[in-house]
Design a protein around this motif. Structure first.
Motif, PDB file in Angstrom:
ATOM      1  N   ASP A  29      37.663  41.458  42.106  1.00  0.00           N
ATOM      2  CA  ASP A  29      38.018  41.961  43.431  1.00  0.00           C
ATOM      3  C   ASP A  29      37.089  41.460  44.537  1.00  0.00           C
ATOM      4  OD1 ASP A  29      35.763  44.098  43.813  1.00  0.00           O
ATOM      5  OD2 ASP A  29      36.530  44.476  41.820  1.00  0.00           O
TER       6      ASP A  29
ATOM      7  N   GLU B  48      39.170  49.593  48.134  1.00  0.00           N
ATOM      8  CA  GLU B  48      38.733  49.352  46.764  1.00  0.00           C
ATOM      9  C   GLU B  48      37.254  48.947  46.725  1.00  0.00           C
ATOM     10  OE1 GLU B  48      40.485  45.965  44.869  1.00  0.00           O
ATOM     11  OE2 GLU B  48      40.162  46.760  42.843  1.00  0.00           O
TER      12      GLU B  48
ATOM     13  N   ASN C 116      44.049  48.217  51.261  1.00  0.00           N
ATOM     14  CA  ASN C 116      43.674  48.608  49.907  1.00  0.00           C
ATOM     15  C   ASN C 116      42.454  47.839  49.412  1.00  0.00           C
ATOM     16  OD1 ASN C 116      45.645  50.524  49.592  1.00  0.00           O
ATOM     17  ND2 ASN C 116      47.149  49.043  48.814  1.00  0.00           N
TER      18      ASN C 116
ATOM     19  N   PRO D 174      35.755  48.603  36.748  1.00  0.00           N
ATOM     20  CA  PRO D 174      36.184  47.564  37.686  1.00  0.00           C
ATOM     21  C   PRO D 174      35.628  46.187  37.324  1.00  0.00           C
ATOM     22  CG  PRO D 174      34.476  48.930  38.659  1.00  0.00           C
ATOM     23  CD  PRO D 174      34.858  49.581  37.378  1.00  0.00           C
TER      24      PRO D 174
END
Lengths: 451, 619
Positions: B438, B533, B529, B85
């Motif tokens: 993210d 995540e 989401n 990630p």
């Protein structure tokens, strides 16, 4: 840091020549104040001058003075070495004169500290110099010299280079994911890489164990029930080898009763009084000190009686000791055989007695054998020797183990890389390529005076 | 009289002027050509590895780049999606007509912002403080602060083979005087080089001979505030092709004709973006090199030939291009060129991007020695924020290396300087596991709200997201797996080992083979989401993330060891002379920063620490 320091560089005993070293920007100037040869101030670097040291009009000594100008010196500063005609008093007098004339007494390890701070030697080399000064045996001295030469630094640097290549490859894969022509570090490749790094690191770690033995020697504890002959065996070993000294503080926190060298390796006998002086040894095993001794000793000589059956408490004692560092000495084999040797067939043992000294030479052979003392010394000597170094290399190994774990857990390559990078950084710290704050002070507080 | 004047309407100037206006400053953006504001003179893409994360950071701080890219792209994909990630990053192919157009609209609709067409040729400086600018026509415009974002326009020289044409990119007017003026004010000017490859007429390309590269079928947005507004099935592809031995031979035969190898250029080009002749000389054992064809716009007929930048003369370029498979009959609409330009040595800039010599002068983008639209935007927004903060009498806003890629970028620039155009790479960030695409909002929106660059609504969304992350995490920690026949079946179906009964869902999620999406099939997880995540990443990589935080703490200690501004490095004996020079030049604010300066080695840091301790104790 900018002042000029001085120290007696040789041991302060009656000897033919002793050397006083001066280092700093005013080294030449300060020595010139007490030196009769007026060429000193202008002499080229790396020359030797003849003259006298004078206190006002009084001649103190006839000396040779080596002049080495910055930067090609040990400290990278101007350095002057005065070769005096030995003698404690004369040497001290010269030192005092220098102190009066602008020099400051060097702190422990300050010359080496300056050499390090001025970028002359790496951290590892600096530590090795300290080891060299403190070396007690020839083997230790040769080990220290090897480190000064940077053999170990080279080994670690090679490993780091190898790791850097892998790291760079992974980074390229990350930053240029669409360049399919570049080799991708896959999990399969990673497995091989990790194996290779692990082997290399383990070699250094194993070497470091030997290095520690060479430097500090083996700590030996002699234990056993009362009256099995522990003291006689100890006395025999110490006497026979003309024990170096008694009651010297050992490298562990325990008191060493005496030391001998065996194949160039020091055997330091730990004071096991806590165990010896009680009547019931097994009861004493519960005592913290005894436990600690058994744990910290590198070698335990457990003495049993040839003439008796093995007692229950002795059996338990045997069980409680790590087999790898246990040698059982079965004493009194001049008497009738009563002990059941079958029970000891899984252990290293020797038979002997202290009346005719039979078997005690075999004990020495056994020790040499068990610890590969023969091999250690003739192997290549690139070993890590002090606690900080061994600690760091173990940390690096731990990171690689974590990388292995992450690999087995199928973590992404860029996560596994984090551990490898950390190990790489730690190795950098070890050879002084990376910087951490407290490190320097820590290391240099361990230095002895003079160099 | 303006509060802030921004000179240059590239990606740095846009963010700088926009954010300055958002913060309530009367702002003037001056561009030499209003139609070129937001132009993309080089590649038609925004984002990329690490760069995509910068776009998200700019967005989190209230910037425009991500928002406009979201509504003007032809294709978008998540790079490194198969990796961890920490290294994922978005990249889109932006339409070169739509993007600037929408950007210009956004700026026109920004309150407090005036846009003016002019060429700035000098600064107004009094007592080493900037007071405004002077245009080519002699107009004097006053301002409390000036931000220079002049890109490659400062004394730009376009090189094609041995021809050398004074020009900005695309044949735009170049700025002749400004860098000389800056030099007169005492700034050190460096010369850099960058390049751009050929553009090829679409109808002359045989795409069937190339490999198609499609956009992702998962919808993405750069902006944290946008919802995907495009059809994933209606994206435009890029194409992959390769050089071959014929291409290489042509290049080798003509090497002395290239501006770089023929010795016609003086600027230093970027290593990470070498010209094709560089690649072939330096990697002579490679039989082929990858190239990409990327669409520039739906409104005109040109494709960008990525990877083929060169400073060869045009006749050689024709031969080179025609040697490529699928481009045998290609019509070259623009030849590749290298451009040399003046930049200021970034060591003269403070971490706030204010100049060390001229107060209230800020610089951002290529003038600071960087390369790339995203790097420019990241600096632009920081320069705009810091100029605003200074005018408001507030503390400067410095992003740490553990806060953002933008922090890494600026720290690298002002600490290490650069001799080539600086491009962001993931490997430059030591805390990249923390600096993910993210979590840009989680990292930066608190700061942004405090400064005033995001709205209350945006901030509330952040708070809700944070709360939901916490809730979900606690739910997973406090609820336990009850194995029943149904579950046994599900695990079996998915080829998963059956876990122990009564294991917490949190521990279950830690297992490498269990994803949060799988977990959603066995328990009801009613969260977005984005929230899922975050929880997944923070659970799976908890060990690594915590370790990174520990490292950050360690670094913080060194960051807290401040070096007094009045330190005289000449008095610090035993510093290596190279280190001394560098320290005098960089004037690091902390020991940590000092330790990152190239040429300052650990021994110098020890000497410096000892000196500071000694001096500090004496005082």
């Amino acid at each position: 840091m900018d002042d000029t320091i001085v120290a007696i560089a040789t041991a302060l005993t009656a000897q033919a020549i002793s050397i006083i070293r001066v280092s700093g920007s005013e080294a030449i100037f300060n020595v010139a104040k007490i030196f009769t040869n007026k060429n000193l101030l202008n002499t080229p670097s790396h020359t030797i001058l003849y003259g006298h040291i004078k206190d006002n009009d009084e001649v103190i000594d006839e000396v040779l003075v080596n002049v080495m100008r910055s930067p090609k010196t040990y400290t990278k500063e101007d350095t002057v070495e005065i070769n005096c005609h030995g003698g404690i008093k004369t040497t001290q007098k010269v030192l005092e004169l220098l102190l009066k004339n602008g020099c400051r007494m060097a702190e422990a390890g300050e010359f080496t500290k300056r050499a390090f701070l001025n970028g002359r030697i790496s951290l590892l080399e600096a530590e090795a110099v300290n080891d060299l000064i403190n070396a007690k045996t020839d083997a230790a001295r040769s080990l220290a010299i090897n480190n000064v030469d940077g053999l170990l630094t080279k080994k670690i640097r090679n490993l780091r280079d190898k790791m850097a290549k892998i790291l760079a490859n992974i980074e390229v894969n990350i930053d240029y994911p669409e360049y399919e022509d570049e080799v991708e570090v896959t999990h399969e490749l990673m497995e091989d890489y990790l194996k290779d790094i692990t082997i290399n690191l383990k070699n250094i770690v194993n070497g470091s164990q030997n290095g520690r033995i060479i430097k500090n020697g083996l700590n030996v504890a002699i234990v056993g029930s009362p009256n099995v002959g522990k003291s006689s065996i100890l006395n025999y070993l110490l006497d026979e080898e003309k024990a170096i000294v008694t009651d010297i503080p050992g490298t562990t926190r325990d008191i060493v009763e005496g030391s001998i060298t065996l194949n160039g390796i020091m055997l330091n006998f730990i004071d096991t009084a806590g165990i010896r002086e009680t009547n019931d040894i097994v009861e004493q095993i519960g005592v913290n000190k005894s436990k600690k001794i058994l744990k910290e000793a590198d070698l335990i000589l457990l003495v049993l009686n040839y003439n008796e059956l093995i007692k229950e408490e002795e059996k338990e004692l045997i069980k409680s000791i790590d087999k790898n560092k246990l040698i059982i000495v079965i004493n009194k084999n001049d008497l009738e055989l009563k002990i059941n040797l079958d029970e000891l067939k899984d252990y290293d043992y020797v038979l002997g007695n202290t009346i005719d000294l039979d078997g005690l030479d075999k004990l020495k052979e056994k020790i040499i054998d068990k610890y590969n003392l023969g091999d250690i010394i003739y192997n290549d000597m690139a070993y890590l020797t002090n606690v900080r170094q061994i600690d760091l290399i173990n940390k690096a190994l731990e990171e690689i183990n974590n990388a292995n774990k992450a690999y087995l857990e199928n973590m992404p390559i860029d996560i596994i890389e984090i551990n490898i990078k950390e190990a790489w950084n730690i190795l950098g710290e070890l050879i002084g390529d990376a910087y951490t704050d407290e490190l320097v002070d820590n290391i240099f507080s361990n230095f002895c005076l003079g160099k | 009289m303006y509060d802030i004047i921004v000179v240059g309407g590239g990606h740095a100037g846009i963010e700088a002027s926009h954010i300055a206006a958002v913060l309530g400053n009367k702002t003037l953006l001056i561009s030499s050509n209003l139609n070129n504001i937001g132009d993309m003179p080089c590649n038609p893409s925004i984002g990329g590895t690490a760069k995509g994360i910068i776009v998200r950071e700019v967005d989190a701080l209230g910037g425009l780049m991500g928002k406009i890219a979201d509504v003007s792209h032809l294709q978008i994909k998540m790079l490194n999606n198969s990796k961890g990630p920490a290294v994922r990053s978005l990249r889109c192919q932006a339409d070169k007509i739509t993007y600037p157009k929408k950007m210009q609209e956004a700026l026109k609709n920004t309150e407090n912002l005036t846009i003016k067409e002019a060429m700035v040729e000098d600064l107004i400086v009094e007592n080493n403080m900037v007071k405004g600018v002077i245009t080519k026509l002699g107009e004097k415009i006053m301002a409390k602060a000036v931000i220079l974002t002049t890109g490659t326009y400062l004394k730009g020289n376009i090189l094609v083979g041995s021809t050398n044409t004074p020009s900005g990119p695309h044949g735009e007017k170049r700025c002749d005087n400004l860098s000389d003026c800056l030099k007169d004010y005492g700034l050190k000017i460096i010369r850099l080089k960058t390049g751009t490859p050929q553009r090829i007429k679409a109808s002359s390309i045989d795409f069937t001979k190339m490999q198609e590269e499609k956009g992702d079928l998962t919808p993405w947005t750069f902006s944290l505030d946008n919802k995907p507004s495009y059809d994933v099935h209606n994206q435009h592809s890029c194409y992959l092709l390769y050089t071959n031995e014929v291409t290489h031979q042509i290049i080798r035969d003509n090497l002395e004709k290239s501006a770089m190898y023929g010795g016609y250029a003086t600027g230093i080009g970027p290593r990470y973006c070498p010209s094709i002749e560089d690649k072939i000389v330096r990697f002579s054992d490679k039989p082929r090199h990858q190239l990409f064809l990327e669409p520039e716009s739906l409104y005109y007929d040109e494709w960008y030939l990525q990877g083929f930048s060169t400073s060869m003369p045009v006749d050689v370029q024709e031969k080179m291009v025609h040697s490529l498979k699928g481009l045998e009959k290609a019509i070259i609409t623009k030849y590749a060129y290298a451009i040399e330009y003046d930049a200021i040595d970034p060591l003269q800039i403070k971490p706030s991007l204010e100049n060390k010599i001229l107060a209230n002068l800020y610089t951002a983008g290529q003038i600071n020695g960087t390369s790339g639209y995203e790097e420019a935007a990241g600096q632009g927004i920081m320069a705009g924020i810091n100029a605003s903060l200074k005018l408001a009498g507030k503390d400067e806003f410095i992003l740490k290396r553990s806060d953002a890629y933008i922090g890494v970028l600026i720290d690298d620039l002002v600490t290490k300087g650069t001799i080539e155009p600086y491009r962001m790479l993931t490997s430059r960030a030591e805390f990249r596991l923390l600096l993910r695409h993210d979590n840009a909002d989680l990292r930066l929106r608190e700061y942004a709200y405090k400064i005033g660059t995001i709205t209350k609504e945006q901030y509330n969304n952040l708070l809700i997201k944070k709360e939901q992350i916490k809730q979900l995490e606690e739910y997973l920690k406090n609820n336990y797996l009850k194995i029943n026949d149904n579950l046994k079946e599900i695990f079996k179906e998915n080829n998963l080992d059956l876990p122990k009964n009564n294991m917490s869902y949190y521990d279950l999620l830690k297992r490498p083979e269990i994803s949060i999406n799988f977990l959603s099939t066995i328990i009801n997880i009613d969260y977005s989401n984005e929230v899922k995540e975050q929880v997944e990443i923070m659970t799976k990589y908890a060990g690594y993330i915590n370790k990174a935080y520990k490292e950050v703490e360690k670094l913080k200690k060194l960051e807290e060891k401040e070096i007094p501004e009045d330190i005289d490095y000449n008095k610090v004996n035993n510093l290596a002379s190279e280190a001394k020079q560098k320290l005098i030049k960089v004037k690091p604010k902390t020991i940590a920063q000092a330790s990152r300066i190239s040429g300052v080695n650990p021994a110098d840091i020890s000497v410096l620490t000892v000196y500071l301790k000694k001096e500090y104790n004496r005082r």
